[in-house]
Design a protein around this motif. Structure first.
Motif, PDB file in Angstrom:
ATOM      1  N   GLN A  34       0.680  -1.039  -0.060  1.00 37.09           N
ATOM      2  CA  GLN A  34      -0.470   0.329  -0.009  1.00 37.09           C
ATOM      3  C   GLN A  34       0.925   1.438  -0.118  1.00 37.09           C
ATOM      4  O   GLN A  34       0.661   1.898  -0.844  1.00 37.09           O
ATOM      5  CB  GLN A  34      -0.879   0.064   1.293  1.00 37.09           C
ATOM      6  CG  GLN A  34      -1.646  -0.873   0.586  1.00 37.09           C
ATOM      7  CD  GLN A  34      -1.512  -2.585   1.665  1.00 37.09           C
ATOM      8  OE1 GLN A  34      -0.444  -2.621   1.796  1.00 37.09           O
ATOM      9  NE2 GLN A  34      -2.461  -3.433   1.811  1.00 37.09           N
ATOM     10  N   TYR A  35       1.313   0.956   0.867  1.00 37.87           N
ATOM     11  CA  TYR A  35       2.743   2.497   1.038  1.00 37.87           C
ATOM     12  C   TYR A  35       3.650   2.122  -0.242  1.00 37.87           C
ATOM     13  O   TYR A  35       3.639   4.106  -1.063  1.00 37.87           O
ATOM     14  CB  TYR A  35       3.670   2.261   2.095  1.00 37.87           C
ATOM     15  CG  TYR A  35       4.338   3.546   2.111  1.00 37.87           C
ATOM     16  CD1 TYR A  35       4.055   4.284   2.129  1.00 37.87           C
ATOM     17  CD2 TYR A  35       5.703   3.537   1.154  1.00 37.87           C
ATOM     18  CE1 TYR A  35       5.128   5.948   2.325  1.00 37.87           C
ATOM     19  CE2 TYR A  35       6.978   4.147   1.458  1.00 37.87           C
ATOM     20  CZ  TYR A  35       6.497   5.709   1.813  1.00 37.87           C
ATOM     21  OH  TYR A  35       7.406   6.744   2.127  1.00 37.87           O
ATOM     22  N   GLN A  36       4.003   1.563  -0.903  1.00 40.31           N
ATOM     23  CA  GLN A  36       4.547   1.229  -2.018  1.00 40.31           C
ATOM     24  C   GLN A  36       4.317   2.255  -3.108  1.00 40.31           C
ATOM     25  O   GLN A  36       4.292   2.618  -3.902  1.00 40.31           O
ATOM     26  CB  GLN A  36       5.217   0.182  -2.971  1.00 40.31           C
ATOM     27  CG  GLN A  36       6.125  -0.004  -3.635  1.00 40.31           C
ATOM     28  CD  GLN A  36       6.170  -1.129  -4.932  1.00 40.31           C
ATOM     29  OE1 GLN A  36       5.296  -1.960  -4.040  1.00 40.31           O
ATOM     30  NE2 GLN A  36       7.312  -1.220  -5.520  1.00 40.31           N
ATOM     31  N   HIS A  37       3.018   1.913  -3.353  1.00 40.53           N
ATOM     32  CA  HIS A  37       1.958   2.170  -4.299  1.00 40.53           C
ATOM     33  C   HIS A  37       1.502   3.689  -4.162  1.00 40.53           C
ATOM     34  O   HIS A  37       1.471   3.779  -5.604  1.00 40.53           O
ATOM     35  CB  HIS A  37       0.769   0.648  -4.327  1.00 40.53           C
ATOM     36  CG  HIS A  37      -0.210   1.630  -5.229  1.00 40.53           C
ATOM     37  ND1 HIS A  37      -0.574   1.038  -6.908  1.00 40.53           N
ATOM     38  CD2 HIS A  37      -1.587   2.748  -5.222  1.00 40.53           C
ATOM     39  CE1 HIS A  37      -1.197   2.222  -7.644  1.00 40.53           C
ATOM     40  NE2 HIS A  37      -1.887   2.846  -6.303  1.00 40.53           N
ATOM     41  N   ALA A  38       1.314   3.773  -3.460  1.00 41.98           N
ATOM     42  CA  ALA A  38       0.990   5.198  -2.674  1.00 41.98           C
ATOM     43  C   ALA A  38       2.237   6.340  -2.990  1.00 41.98           C
ATOM     44  O   ALA A  38       2.318   8.086  -3.535  1.00 41.98           O
ATOM     45  CB  ALA A  38       0.722   5.550  -1.227  1.00 41.98           C
ATOM     46  N   VAL A  39       3.647   5.774  -3.084  1.00 40.56           N
ATOM     47  CA  VAL A  39       4.228   6.728  -2.429  1.00 40.56           C
ATOM     48  C   VAL A  39       4.563   6.479  -4.631  1.00 40.56           C
ATOM     49  O   VAL A  39       5.205   7.687  -4.782  1.00 40.56           O
ATOM     50  CB  VAL A  39       5.987   6.555  -1.973  1.00 40.56           C
ATOM     51  CG1 VAL A  39       6.295   5.470  -2.481  1.00 40.56           C
ATOM     52  CG2 VAL A  39       7.042   8.011  -2.361  1.00 40.56           C
ATOM     53  N   VAL A  40       4.563   5.240  -5.447  1.00 41.83           N
ATOM     54  CA  VAL A  40       4.712   5.782  -7.116  1.00 41.83           C
ATOM     55  C   VAL A  40       3.859   6.439  -7.592  1.00 41.83           C
ATOM     56  O   VAL A  40       4.168   7.717  -8.157  1.00 41.83           O
ATOM     57  CB  VAL A  40       4.326   4.241  -7.195  1.00 41.83           C
ATOM     58  CG1 VAL A  40       4.344   4.864  -9.008  1.00 41.83           C
ATOM     59  CG2 VAL A  40       5.356   3.464  -7.113  1.00 41.83           C
ATOM     60  N   GLY A  41       3.086   7.057  -6.802  1.00 39.28           N
ATOM     61  CA  GLY A  41       1.731   7.952  -7.051  1.00 39.28           C
ATOM     62  C   GLY A  41       2.351   9.231  -7.018  1.00 39.28           C
ATOM     63  O   GLY A  41       1.964   9.464  -8.072  1.00 39.28           O
ATOM     64  N   ILE A  77       3.762  12.198   1.553  1.00 40.33           N
ATOM     65  CA  ILE A  77       3.579   9.938   1.475  1.00 40.33           C
ATOM     66  C   ILE A  77       5.336  10.085   1.261  1.00 40.33           C
ATOM     67  O   ILE A  77       5.955   9.152   2.075  1.00 40.33           O
ATOM     68  CB  ILE A  77       2.822   9.490   0.031  1.00 40.33           C
ATOM     69  CG1 ILE A  77       1.509  10.009   0.467  1.00 40.33           C
ATOM     70  CG2 ILE A  77       3.403   8.439   0.397  1.00 40.33           C
ATOM     71  CD1 ILE A  77       0.801   9.710  -0.927  1.00 40.33           C
ATOM     72  N   ALA A  78       6.563  10.417   0.533  1.00 38.47           N
ATOM     73  CA  ALA A  78       7.717  10.549   0.908  1.00 38.47           C
ATOM     74  C   ALA A  78       8.192  10.878   1.889  1.00 38.47           C
ATOM     75  O   ALA A  78       9.188   9.654   2.223  1.00 38.47           O
ATOM     76  CB  ALA A  78       8.487  11.183  -0.263  1.00 38.47           C
ATOM     77  N   ASP A  79       7.857  11.529   2.506  1.00 41.70           N
ATOM     78  CA  ASP A  79       8.472  12.296   3.720  1.00 41.70           C
ATOM     79  C   ASP A  79       7.973  11.113   4.530  1.00 41.70           C
ATOM     80  O   ASP A  79       9.262  11.670   6.271  1.00 41.70           O
ATOM     81  CB  ASP A  79       7.910  13.742   4.284  1.00 41.70           C
ATOM     82  CG  ASP A  79       8.196  14.338   5.094  1.00 41.70           C
ATOM     83  OD1 ASP A  79       9.537  14.419   5.447  1.00 41.70           O
ATOM     84  OD2 ASP A  79       7.385  14.647   6.502  1.00 41.70           O
TER      85      ASP A  79
END
Length: 200
Positions: A34-41, A77-79
């Motif tokens: 979920q986090y990986q998908h969000a930060v890619v977005g 998100i990246a933060d």
């Protein structure tokens, strides 16, 4: 910057042992899907704001051809990744007395044919970068896509690190390394754990 907790599945002892023995370590399946998908977005949402990393104060360098976007707390998100690295820094400070105080980071995009030639992030201790990290964002990757991190460890041995999705590569900032030419778009967050405060 608010300090978060380290993911419970990170093997801190192995991370510290690898850094002590070889000067680098890898953390696979670093975060949840979920986090990986969000930060890619979040990265893709701002792709039009990236600039050529080779241009510094109007001067063009031929050492690199990637595109970057510096990160701040507005990239919420990246933060979270930067906060996790800051939590890791506390462990590194206790183990190695590095005196890390801050994290600076940017999104990086290597389009087909783009590269970063051999260099050190902290040559001869000229800046506050102590530990470098690369978090690979893309959802899928194949070995023939290129974009590998080629790294010389503290004993002079060379390693080819594949930019596998959701992998973090951590290494001493004074180690020689390069990014081999990518054949497909390669996305990441590059960050440095610093013993001084970032000017960003």
């Amino acid at each position: 910057m608010q300090v978060t907790q380290l993911p419970v599945h990170w093997n801190i002892e192995r991370i510290l042992d690898d850094l002590d023995e070889h000067g680098f370590t890898l953390i696979d399946a670093a975060y949840s899907e979920q986090y990986q998908h969000a930060v890619v977005g979040e990265c893709l949402q701002h792709l039009q704001q990236f600039r050529q990393a080779a241009i510094q104060n109007g001067v063009v360098s031929d050492i690199r051809s990637d595109h970057i976007l510096w990160l701040g707390p507005e990239f919420t998100i990246a933060d979270q990744h930067s906060q996790t690295l800051l939590a890791l820094a506390q462990q590194l400070n206790r183990a190695f007395y590095l005196g890390i105080k801050d994290v600076e980071a940017h999104f990086a995009c290597y389009n087909a044919g783009e590269f970063y030639a051999l260099h050190r992030d902290n040559p001869q201790g000229k800046n506050g970068r102590m530990i470098s990290s690369v978090y690979y964002l893309h959802q899928t990757w194949q070995d023939d896509f290129g974009g590998q991190l080629r790294l010389q460890d503290k004993h002079g041995n060379w390693h080819i690190i594949q930019p596998q999705p959701n992998r973090i590569a951590l290494f001493q900032s004074d180690l020689l390394h390069e990014v081999l030419p990518a054949q497909q778009q390669r996305l990441s967050i590059t960050a440095w754990l610093r013993s001084d405060h970032s000017m960003l």
